[in-house]
Motif scaffolding. Structure first.
Motif, PDB file in Angstrom:
ATOM      1  N   THR A   1       0.944  -1.273  -0.087  1.00 25.63           N
ATOM      2  CA  THR A   1      -0.096   0.030  -0.003  1.00 25.63           C
ATOM      3  C   THR A   1       1.042   1.131   0.010  1.00 25.63           C
ATOM      4  O   THR A   1       1.798   1.340   0.767  1.00 25.63           O
ATOM      5  CB  THR A   1      -0.848  -0.157   1.466  1.00 25.63           C
ATOM      6  N   TYR A   2       0.272   2.295  -0.762  1.00 25.91           N
ATOM      7  CA  TYR A   2       1.185   3.570  -1.153  1.00 25.91           C
ATOM      8  C   TYR A   2       0.518   4.683  -0.560  1.00 25.91           C
ATOM      9  O   TYR A   2      -0.414   4.865  -1.085  1.00 25.91           O
ATOM     10  CB  TYR A   2       1.722   3.721  -2.437  1.00 25.91           C
ATOM     11  N   TYR A   3       0.787   5.345   0.429  1.00 26.66           N
ATOM     12  CA  TYR A   3       0.320   6.314   0.962  1.00 26.66           C
ATOM     13  C   TYR A   3       1.075   7.631   0.801  1.00 26.66           C
ATOM     14  O   TYR A   3       1.972   7.794   1.206  1.00 26.66           O
ATOM     15  CB  TYR A   3       0.022   6.536   2.574  1.00 26.66           C
ATOM     16  N   PHE A   4       0.360   8.638  -0.322  1.00 25.34           N
ATOM     17  CA  PHE A   4       0.890   9.991  -0.465  1.00 25.34           C
ATOM     18  C   PHE A   4       0.118  11.035   0.209  1.00 25.34           C
ATOM     19  O   PHE A   4      -1.000  11.146   0.392  1.00 25.34           O
ATOM     20  CB  PHE A   4       0.628  10.265  -2.065  1.00 25.34           C
ATOM     21  N   TYR A   5       1.010  11.621   1.020  1.00 27.18           N
ATOM     22  CA  TYR A   5       0.370  12.981   1.606  1.00 27.18           C
ATOM     23  C   TYR A   5       1.322  14.095   1.765  1.00 27.18           C
ATOM     24  O   TYR A   5       2.490  14.022   1.886  1.00 27.18           O
ATOM     25  CB  TYR A   5      -0.146  12.283   3.243  1.00 27.18           C
TER      26      TYR A   5
ATOM     27  N   PHE B   1      -2.632   4.227  -2.966  1.00 23.56           N
ATOM     28  CA  PHE B   1      -2.594   3.310  -4.200  1.00 23.56           C
ATOM     29  C   PHE B   1      -2.334   1.945  -3.531  1.00 23.56           C
ATOM     30  O   PHE B   1      -1.801   1.761  -2.556  1.00 23.56           O
ATOM     31  CB  PHE B   1      -1.383   3.744  -5.246  1.00 23.56           C
ATOM     32  N   LYS B   2      -2.648   0.955  -4.310  1.00 20.08           N
ATOM     33  CA  LYS B   2      -2.360  -0.368  -3.747  1.00 20.08           C
ATOM     34  C   LYS B   2      -1.932  -1.622  -4.953  1.00 20.08           C
ATOM     35  O   LYS B   2      -2.776  -1.712  -5.789  1.00 20.08           O
ATOM     36  CB  LYS B   2      -3.466  -0.722  -2.815  1.00 20.08           C
TER      37      LYS B   2
ATOM     38  N   LEU C   1      -5.869   2.584  -7.869  1.00 12.92           N
ATOM     39  CA  LEU C   1      -6.001   3.620  -7.108  1.00 12.92           C
ATOM     40  C   LEU C   1      -7.184   3.599  -6.087  1.00 12.92           C
ATOM     41  O   LEU C   1      -8.126   3.409  -6.525  1.00 12.92           O
ATOM     42  CB  LEU C   1      -6.329   4.928  -7.996  1.00 12.92           C
ATOM     43  N   VAL C   2      -6.959   3.676  -4.938  1.00 15.36           N
ATOM     44  CA  VAL C   2      -7.891   3.319  -3.732  1.00 15.36           C
ATOM     45  C   VAL C   2      -8.655   4.799  -3.555  1.00 15.36           C
ATOM     46  O   VAL C   2     -10.154   4.687  -3.580  1.00 15.36           O
ATOM     47  CB  VAL C   2      -7.215   2.979  -2.489  1.00 15.36           C
ATOM     48  N   GLY C   3      -7.967   5.673  -3.635  1.00 24.65           N
ATOM     49  CA  GLY C   3      -8.628   6.985  -3.591  1.00 24.65           C
ATOM     50  C   GLY C   3      -7.973   8.238  -3.555  1.00 24.65           C
ATOM     51  O   GLY C   3      -6.587   7.839  -3.173  1.00 24.65           O
TER      52      GLY C   3
ATOM     53  N   ALA D   1       3.233   3.291 -11.275  1.00 18.48           N
ATOM     54  CA  ALA D   1       3.179   4.300 -12.278  1.00 18.48           C
ATOM     55  C   ALA D   1       2.016   5.099 -11.929  1.00 18.48           C
ATOM     56  O   ALA D   1       0.758   4.598 -11.916  1.00 18.48           O
ATOM     57  CB  ALA D   1       3.139   3.880 -13.625  1.00 18.48           C
ATOM     58  N   PHE D   2       2.114   6.507 -11.642  1.00 20.95           N
ATOM     59  CA  PHE D   2       1.237   7.334 -11.169  1.00 20.95           C
ATOM     60  C   PHE D   2       1.149   8.691 -11.589  1.00 20.95           C
ATOM     61  O   PHE D   2       2.290   9.201 -12.341  1.00 20.95           O
ATOM     62  CB  PHE D   2       0.991   7.195  -9.751  1.00 20.95           C
TER      63      PHE D   2
END
Length: 326
Positions: free
Chosen positions: A85-89, A107-108, A118-120, A148-149
């Motif tokens: 799980t990728y948490y961008f903040y 992202f997950k 993309l979770v949200g 890739a995002f």
């Protein structure tokens, strides 16, 4: 008799050793053993951010594709992972903050289906480019996963973080966090790309537009920081050697409503529009855009005064609308 006794004794000693030899015996029984090795957590060894030329970067532009590499190790091979799980903040927020187009995205990668998502937040300009996501050989104990995002158009300018968490059996996990910079982004979407004043008479003031028919220029702004909106032109109104001088005059003005002379101003005051390098900035310190699909809507009504003695003709100029960081 004296000579026979030693012979008899010797014979008895030899005969005794022959009849009674010593015996060594071994007894064996099996004992079963069990050794259990406990489940261990995966390890996130490294996280690196690249552009699409595989050049490592420390800053990103909103709505531009980037590749995030995460090197993961698991003793039982990568098939033992559950997900990554990728948490961008943004700075001031946390990995577990709510997803928001300005401040947070999740992202997950799911091992069971080998899928990226993309979770949200959904329905925004945050985007996953699944065609460029890479899953390594999961039969190995170590590999590099590539996400890739694209960041949202309104991902706040400033410092950002990404927390990469790898989950394995037993609800065990490991994570690694890196920081990067989100650059300034702004765009203007013009609904109306031209305007016309028709059949104006010399000596008349504050004439309204004939085109667009709603008498204003509609546009929208998307920006990931507080911003200013300015207006200027490439010169005066000109035609065949004649001109209407709008330098240092109020002949060409804008307003946020259809009445530039209302007794009580309902919005912002009308503003004069002059040739470059002069810029008029009626909108200052506008808030960061919240809607990255539709943007912040603006209606600019234009008015033109024609001084006495102006020759007839078709005059032209180009007006510019500019958005800059506040």
């Amino acid at each position: 008799m004296k000579r026979t006794l030693p012979i008899i004794l010797t014979f008895l000693l030899i005969f005794g050793f022959s009849i009674y030899p010593m015996k060594v015996e071994a007894v064996q029984e099996p004992v079963s053993g069990t050794l259990t090795v406990g489940v261990v957590a995966p390890e996130v060894l490294a996280v690196n951010l690249y552009n699409t030329s595989w050049y490592e970067v420390s800053s990103t532009d909103p709505y531009t594709e980037y590749w995030l590499n995460a090197t993961i190790r698991h003793n039982n091979t990568l098939y033992s992972l559950i997900n990554i799980t990728y948490y961008f903040y943004a700075s001031g927020y946390s990995w577990d903050s709510a997803d928001d187009p300005n401040t947070h995205a999740t992202f997950k990668w799911e091992n069971s289906t080998d899928t990226w998502s993309l979770v949200g937040p959904t329905g925004t300009t945050w985007e996953i480019v699944t065609a460029n996501c890479i899953t390594p050989d999961r039969s190995q104990t170590e590999g590099t996963f590539t996400l890739a995002f694209k960041p949202s158009k309104i991902a706040l300018m400033g410092t950002w973080y990404v927390n990469v968490t790898a989950w394995g059996d037993g609800n065990l996990s490991d994570h690694l966090t890196i920081s990067f910079t989100m650059n300034f982004y702004a765009e203007i979407s013009l609904t109306d790309t031209s305007f016309t004043f028709s059949n104006l008479q010399p000596g008349t003031a504050n004439n309204t537009l004939s085109s667009p028919t709603d008498q204003d220029i509609d546009f929208a702004v998307i920006c990931n920081a507080q911003y200013n909106v300015s207006y200027f032109t490439d010169g005066n109104w000109t035609t065949d050697g004649s001109e209407i001088d709008i330098t240092n005059t109020n002949y060409f003005i804008g307003d946020d409503d259809s009445n530039p002379t209302e007794a009580t101003e309902t919005g912002i005051d009308p503003w004069a529009i002059h040739p470059t390098p002069d810029k008029t900035t009626p909108y200052t310190n506008q808030a960061v855009t919240q809607d990255d699909i539709n943007g912040d809507a603006y209606e600019t009504y234009l008015f033109q005064t024609v001084p006495e003695g102006t020759p007839s003709g078709t005059y032209t100029l180009t007006m510019y609308i500019e958005v800059v960081q506040a």
